[in-house]
Design a protein around this motif. Structure first.
Motif, PDB file in Angstrom:
ATOM      1  N   GLN A  90      60.427  19.803  40.610  1.00 20.41           N
ATOM      2  CA  GLN A  90      60.405  18.784  41.659  1.00 20.41           C
ATOM      3  C   GLN A  90      60.532  19.502  42.999  1.00 20.41           C
ATOM      4  OE1 GLN A  90      62.801  15.216  41.270  1.00 20.41           O
ATOM      5  NE2 GLN A  90      62.998  15.553  39.077  1.00 20.41           N
ATOM      6  N   PRO A  91      59.461  19.500  43.789  1.00 23.65           N
ATOM      7  CA  PRO A  91      59.556  20.124  45.108  1.00 23.65           C
ATOM      8  C   PRO A  91      60.599  19.415  45.963  1.00 23.65           C
ATOM      9  CG  PRO A  91      57.339  19.258  44.695  1.00 23.65           C
ATOM     10  CD  PRO A  91      58.189  18.907  43.527  1.00 23.65           C
ATOM     11  N   ILE A  92      60.880  19.943  47.121  1.00 21.38           N
ATOM     12  CA  ILE A  92      61.911  19.384  48.000  1.00 21.38           C
ATOM     13  C   ILE A  92      61.680  17.881  48.218  1.00 21.38           C
ATOM     14  CG2 ILE A  92      62.901  19.434  50.323  1.00 21.38           C
ATOM     15  CD1 ILE A  92      62.198  22.446  50.392  1.00 21.38           C
ATOM     16  N   PHE A  93      62.743  17.127  48.002  1.00 22.57           N
ATOM     17  CA  PHE A  93      62.703  15.672  48.226  1.00 22.57           C
ATOM     18  C   PHE A  93      64.011  15.241  48.859  1.00 22.57           C
ATOM     19  CE2 PHE A  93      64.344  16.259  43.954  1.00 22.57           C
ATOM     20  CZ  PHE A  93      65.393  15.350  43.852  1.00 22.57           C
ATOM     21  N   ASN A  94      63.961  14.103  49.554  1.00 20.93           N
ATOM     22  CA  ASN A  94      65.153  13.538  50.180  1.00 20.93           C
ATOM     23  C   ASN A  94      65.936  12.732  49.171  1.00 20.93           C
ATOM     24  OD1 ASN A  94      64.612  14.470  52.855  1.00 20.93           O
ATOM     25  ND2 ASN A  94      63.100  12.847  53.073  1.00 20.93           N
ATOM     26  N   PHE A  95      67.257  12.756  49.320  1.00 19.16           N
ATOM     27  CA  PHE A  95      68.136  11.878  48.559  1.00 19.16           C
ATOM     28  C   PHE A  95      69.305  11.552  49.483  1.00 19.16           C
ATOM     29  CE2 PHE A  95      70.113  15.940  47.912  1.00 19.16           C
ATOM     30  CZ  PHE A  95      71.460  15.691  47.717  1.00 19.16           C
ATOM     31  N   PRO A  96      70.078  10.511  49.194  1.00 23.09           N
ATOM     32  CA  PRO A  96      71.195  10.183  50.084  1.00 23.09           C
ATOM     33  C   PRO A  96      72.130  11.391  50.232  1.00 23.09           C
ATOM     34  CG  PRO A  96      70.824   8.405  48.530  1.00 23.09           C
ATOM     35  CD  PRO A  96      69.951   9.564  48.094  1.00 23.09           C
ATOM     36  N   GLY A  97      72.268  11.881  51.452  1.00 23.99           N
ATOM     37  CA  GLY A  97      73.148  13.007  51.700  1.00 23.99           C
ATOM     38  C   GLY A  97      72.440  14.322  51.952  1.00 23.99           C
ATOM     39  N   GLY A  98      71.130  14.369  51.739  1.00 22.06           N
ATOM     40  CA  GLY A  98      70.437  15.626  51.989  1.00 22.06           C
ATOM     41  C   GLY A  98      69.076  15.714  51.338  1.00 22.06           C
ATOM     42  N   LYS A  99      68.709  16.944  50.990  1.00 20.07           N
ATOM     43  CA  LYS A  99      67.433  17.229  50.333  1.00 20.07           C
ATOM     44  C   LYS A  99      67.714  18.158  49.167  1.00 20.07           C
ATOM     45  CE  LYS A  99      64.849  17.077  54.635  1.00 20.07           C
ATOM     46  NZ  LYS A  99      63.886  17.722  55.498  1.00 20.07           N
ATOM     47  N   ARG A 100      66.808  18.155  48.194  1.00 18.41           N
ATOM     48  CA  ARG A 100      66.958  19.091  47.082  1.00 18.41           C
ATOM     49  C   ARG A 100      65.639  19.335  46.395  1.00 18.41           C
ATOM     50  NH1 ARG A 100      70.373  15.481  42.874  1.00 18.41           N
ATOM     51  NH2 ARG A 100      68.675  14.860  41.501  1.00 18.41           N
ATOM     52  N   PHE A 101      65.639  20.338  45.522  1.00 22.45           N
ATOM     53  CA  PHE A 101      64.537  20.582  44.603  1.00 22.45           C
ATOM     54  C   PHE A 101      65.132  20.875  43.239  1.00 22.45           C
ATOM     55  CE2 PHE A 101      65.452  24.909  46.045  1.00 22.45           C
ATOM     56  CZ  PHE A 101      65.308  25.688  44.904  1.00 22.45           C
ATOM     57  N   GLN A 102      64.294  20.799  42.219  1.00 23.96           N
ATOM     58  CA  GLN A 102      64.745  21.076  40.861  1.00 23.96           C
ATOM     59  C   GLN A 102      63.811  22.086  40.224  1.00 23.96           C
ATOM     60  OE1 GLN A 102      66.506  16.662  40.608  1.00 23.96           O
ATOM     61  NE2 GLN A 102      65.714  17.398  38.673  1.00 23.96           N
ATOM     62  N   PHE A 103      64.361  22.871  39.302  1.00 21.58           N
ATOM     63  CA  PHE A 103      63.589  23.924  38.662  1.00 21.58           C
ATOM     64  C   PHE A 103      64.066  24.168  37.240  1.00 21.58           C
ATOM     65  CE2 PHE A 103      67.221  26.204  40.382  1.00 21.58           C
ATOM     66  CZ  PHE A 103      67.493  27.182  39.438  1.00 21.58           C
ATOM     67  N   LEU A 104      63.234  24.882  36.491  1.00 21.51           N
ATOM     68  CA  LEU A 104      63.595  25.355  35.157  1.00 21.51           C
ATOM     69  C   LEU A 104      63.779  26.862  35.228  1.00 21.51           C
ATOM     70  CD1 LEU A 104      61.021  23.434  32.911  1.00 21.51           C
ATOM     71  CD2 LEU A 104      63.382  22.781  33.452  1.00 21.51           C
ATOM     72  N   ASP A 105      64.851  27.351  34.611  1.00 22.05           N
ATOM     73  CA  ASP A 105      65.011  28.798  34.493  1.00 22.05           C
ATOM     74  C   ASP A 105      64.056  29.298  33.401  1.00 22.05           C
ATOM     75  OD1 ASP A 105      66.286  28.722  31.878  1.00 22.05           O
ATOM     76  OD2 ASP A 105      68.252  28.532  32.814  1.00 22.05           O
ATOM     77  N   PRO A 106      63.917  30.595  33.209  1.00 25.94           N
ATOM     78  CA  PRO A 106      62.948  31.103  32.227  1.00 25.94           C
ATOM     79  C   PRO A 106      63.200  30.661  30.780  1.00 25.94           C
ATOM     80  CG  PRO A 106      63.547  32.838  33.741  1.00 25.94           C
ATOM     81  CD  PRO A 106      64.474  31.677  34.019  1.00 25.94           C
ATOM     82  N   CYS A 107      64.395  30.157  30.489  1.00 25.66           N
ATOM     83  CA  CYS A 107      64.686  29.665  29.139  1.00 25.66           C
ATOM     84  C   CYS A 107      64.535  28.151  29.033  1.00 25.66           C
ATOM     85  CB  CYS A 107      66.082  30.097  28.706  1.00 25.66           C
ATOM     86  SG  CYS A 107      66.193  31.881  28.430  1.00 25.66           S
ATOM     87  N   GLY A 108      64.110  27.491  30.129  1.00 28.99           N
ATOM     88  CA  GLY A 108      63.834  26.062  30.106  1.00 28.99           C
ATOM     89  C   GLY A 108      64.985  25.166  30.504  1.00 28.99           C
ATOM     90  N   ASN A 109      66.103  25.721  30.944  1.00 24.21           N
ATOM     91  CA  ASN A 109      67.219  24.904  31.417  1.00 24.21           C
ATOM     92  C   ASN A 109      66.900  24.374  32.811  1.00 24.21           C
ATOM     93  OD1 ASN A 109      69.032  25.367  29.163  1.00 24.21           O
ATOM     94  ND2 ASN A 109      69.207  27.458  29.953  1.00 24.21           N
ATOM     95  N   GLU A 110      67.270  23.123  33.053  1.00 19.76           N
ATOM     96  CA  GLU A 110      66.988  22.455  34.330  1.00 19.76           C
ATOM     97  C   GLU A 110      68.164  22.608  35.284  1.00 19.76           C
ATOM     98  OE1 GLU A 110      65.509  18.041  35.813  1.00 19.76           O
ATOM     99  OE2 GLU A 110      66.487  18.247  33.870  1.00 19.76           O
ATOM    100  N   TRP A 111      67.857  22.903  36.544  1.00 15.61           N
ATOM    101  CA  TRP A 111      68.849  23.099  37.592  1.00 15.61           C
ATOM    102  C   TRP A 111      68.367  22.398  38.859  1.00 15.61           C
ATOM    103  CZ3 TRP A 111      73.044  26.393  36.477  1.00 15.61           C
ATOM    104  CH2 TRP A 111      72.916  27.140  35.298  1.00 15.61           C
ATOM    105  N   GLY A 112      69.267  22.119  39.775  1.00 15.46           N
ATOM    106  CA  GLY A 112      68.917  21.598  41.085  1.00 15.46           C
ATOM    107  C   GLY A 112      69.494  22.489  42.170  1.00 15.46           C
ATOM    108  N   VAL A 113      68.918  22.413  43.350  1.00 16.49           N
ATOM    109  CA  VAL A 113      69.447  23.100  44.532  1.00 16.49           C
ATOM    110  C   VAL A 113      69.363  22.095  45.673  1.00 16.49           C
ATOM    111  CG1 VAL A 113      69.228  25.060  46.107  1.00 16.49           C
ATOM    112  CG2 VAL A 113      68.602  25.344  43.692  1.00 16.49           C
ATOM    113  N   TRP A 114      70.461  21.902  46.384  1.00 19.26           N
ATOM    114  CA  TRP A 114      70.478  20.916  47.464  1.00 19.26           C
ATOM    115  C   TRP A 114      70.914  21.547  48.784  1.00 19.26           C
ATOM    116  CZ3 TRP A 114      74.188  18.387  50.569  1.00 19.26           C
ATOM    117  CH2 TRP A 114      75.508  18.812  50.399  1.00 19.26           C
ATOM    118  N   SER A 115      70.642  20.821  49.861  1.00 20.94           N
ATOM    119  CA  SER A 115      71.065  21.206  51.200  1.00 20.94           C
ATOM    120  C   SER A 115      71.189  19.954  52.047  1.00 20.94           C
ATOM    121  CB  SER A 115      70.036  22.159  51.822  1.00 20.94           C
ATOM    122  OG  SER A 115      70.529  22.702  53.028  1.00 20.94           O
ATOM    123  N   VAL A 116      71.872  20.079  53.159  1.00 20.65           N
ATOM    124  CA  VAL A 116      72.020  18.928  54.064  1.00 20.65           C
ATOM    125  C   VAL A 116      70.788  18.792  54.913  1.00 20.65           C
ATOM    126  CG1 VAL A 116      74.520  18.905  54.132  1.00 20.65           C
ATOM    127  CG2 VAL A 116      73.271  20.383  55.716  1.00 20.65           C
TER     128      VAL A 116
END
Length: 116
Positions: A90-116
């Motif tokens: 999921q490329p950068i998107f807005n959500f209440p409180g900031g923006k974030r993106f989501q990614f899969l690590d090389p083993c397929g686990n899902e993670w998010g990264v957010w910022s204000v």
């Protein structure tokens, strides 16, 4: 504040411990300590944790919790994730409180990264 009954450690599956370690070292500068061939612990991540050898994945569509990292520069973090071998889901998107993106690590686990 007391550490009593606070989140202290998290664990994730990984089908390839070497691959997941290399990814998080390159993308986020985490440190690892191996405990045999089936487990590796990480530090310098905000909350300590580990990866255990398993052929399953931690993804929200399967009911897993989403672990979200903080970034002061989302685009820079996306670049590092992609350069280290992660897949942006999921490329950068807005959500209440900031923006974030989501990614899969090389083993397929899902993670998010957010910022204000």
């Amino acid at each position: 504040m007391s550490a009593h009954e606070k989140i202290n450690y998290v664990e994730f599956p990984a089908s390839d411990l070497d691959k997941v370690k290399t990814f998080f070292i390159k993308a986020f500068s985490w440190k690892f300590t191996d405990y045999g061939s089936q487990y590796t612990a990480f530090t310098y991540s905000g909350v300590d944790g580990g990866f255990y050898k398993a052929d399953i994945k931690s993804q929200t569509k399967q009911g897993a919790a989403l672990v979200v990292l903080f970034s002061e520069n989302l685009q820079h973090s996306i670049d590092k994730v992609e350069q280290a071998g992660g897949k942006i889901t999921q490329p950068i998107f807005n959500f209440p409180g900031g923006k974030r993106f989501q990614f899969l690590d090389p083993c397929g686990n899902e993670w998010g990264v957010w910022s204000v």
